[in-house]
Design an enzyme around this catalytic site. Sequence first.
Site, PDB file in Angstrom:
ATOM      1  N   GLU A 191       9.569  -3.301   1.866  1.00 48.00           N
ATOM      2  CA  GLU A 191      10.183  -2.890   0.586  1.00 48.00           C
ATOM      3  C   GLU A 191      11.431  -3.707   0.239  1.00 48.00           C
ATOM      4  O   GLU A 191      12.475  -3.152  -0.100  1.00 48.00           O
ATOM      5  CB  GLU A 191      10.513  -1.382   0.614  1.00 48.00           C
ATOM      6  CG  GLU A 191       9.270  -0.540   0.668  1.00 48.00           C
ATOM      7  CD  GLU A 191       9.504   0.963   0.465  1.00 48.00           C
ATOM      8  OE1 GLU A 191      10.667   1.408   0.417  1.00 48.00           O
ATOM      9  OE2 GLU A 191       8.500   1.688   0.364  1.00 48.00           O
ATOM     10  N   GLU A 224       1.827   2.183   2.608  1.00 46.87           N
ATOM     11  CA  GLU A 224       2.542   3.474   2.620  1.00 46.87           C
ATOM     12  C   GLU A 224       2.017   4.303   1.452  1.00 46.87           C
ATOM     13  O   GLU A 224       2.207   3.914   0.289  1.00 46.87           O
ATOM     14  CB  GLU A 224       4.054   3.307   2.481  1.00 46.87           C
ATOM     15  CG  GLU A 224       4.718   2.816   3.744  1.00 46.87           C
ATOM     16  CD  GLU A 224       6.248   2.883   3.675  1.00 46.87           C
ATOM     17  OE1 GLU A 224       6.801   3.821   3.068  1.00 46.87           O
ATOM     18  OE2 GLU A 224       6.876   1.966   4.241  1.00 46.87           O
TER      19      GLU A 224
END
Length: 490
Positions: A172, A291
């Site tokens: 991320e 995710e």
Amino acid sequence: MKAKLTLNKSNIIAQIDDRLYGSFIEHLGRAVYGGIYQPGQKTADDMGFRKDVLDLVRKLNVPIVRYPGGNFVSGYNWEDGTGPKEKRPRKLELAWSTIETNQVGIDEFQEWAKRADTDIMMAVNLGTRGADEARQLVEYCNLDTDTYYADLRRKNGFEKPFGIKLWCLGNEMDGPWQICHLTAQEYARKACEAAKVMKWTDPSIELVACGSSHKDMPTFGEWERTVLRECYENIDYISLHNYYGNRNDDTPGYLAQAVNMDAFIRTVADICDEIKAEKKSDKTVNLSFDEWNVWFHSNEQDKQIPRWSIAPHQLEDIYNFEDALVVGSLLITLINHSDRVKIACLAQLVNVIAPIMTNDDGCWLQTIFYPFMHASVYGRGKAVSIDIACDTYDTEELKKVPYVTAAATENEAGEITVFAVNRSLEDSAKIEGNGFDGMKLISHTVLNCDDMKAVNSYEDPEHIVPAELPVADKVVLPAHSWNVLRYTKA
Ligand code: AHR
């Protein structure tokens, strides 16, 4: 309500990559400490791994587990989790404001993965660190050479390389919350150079570049284009992350969230192909949805956690029945996109936004355990196209959401499994099946509950569990239900 399901047996979406049913263990909360690892706990094995947890992970049949983060990895020095345990440093962990004791690291986790019958998807730190430490970690894990990091692994007691084949280039990195967050261009350069030297160290590895942290990131789209333009020939997958929640207590809207996942996947696949065309490349970059889950229940209580706790109760969402329906519909979406989504990780696996929960005495299963287990066990093989004609409804955000959503898979024995969610809160759905000629329904498993907010707990672990419905000529999906229909050849 009537729903017509047409199975197009000759229309195969893809051979499903087993890694579609992956999961995730981060050094966060009680995922590692008190979750998979708890020396002294009554089921702990010789290395301190909880055997009760290992049994449940094996039951989920998880083929790959992402490790060690997540946000954690962007400040992590992997060497801290290797070698003699008494020499390992306790460190401030800035992603989650906790203390990391480093009693578990890759030395232990690779052994846990073996005992869990799973592979590792290893993330490297592209926050505080870069290409150099990433290639050293690849050498430590995968090489048999007589060189410093491979020798260090041997000195630490592991003669044979760990053989980790799938690696994430950071986590991320588009998010301002990330330790050493980067702009798209900064990340693209850093990831490209890390990818090169990691593959030069071990050409057999596959690499996942960071895509957007979720579909509503302001940089979504341009981030992917920038990363793909720079890294295209050095990477194999681009990641997608997204969590879903029922923040406004709008159940029909919440049950429709898989429509957003579907749009997210289509958009990222289109961007990959746009850059492929731009580069006139023969190579296809596929997607790693590494995710995904429901995450919102624990947001408020996590604000109360004192800073610098060790393994606090963090991100411990307690999942209710409607969350299980959402997880089921997200799994259906992933199966229907298995031509492009080759890897997906339910985030996470134990205690932290997880299907498996522990306390000092034992374990219990959350509602979401069941759809995930069903898909992981029965959803292997080929994804077969299935068309649905049924009534639709509108939500505040989305128009024409079909009440019934479904996916179909075919295993090596030619058995078909249909996974279906009926989103209607009022009506059951009478199924008219087309394309099922020569097939015989052998079981109809259902997860259903009158109370959409009902949960399991340690004290009442079987409040919501799947039930077998009688196998009838006419299949009916009860209102608000998750269904697994299994067919053999007649
Ligand atoms: O899974 C929990 C967190 O969600 C991860 O650490 C991060 O990557 C994401 O924002």
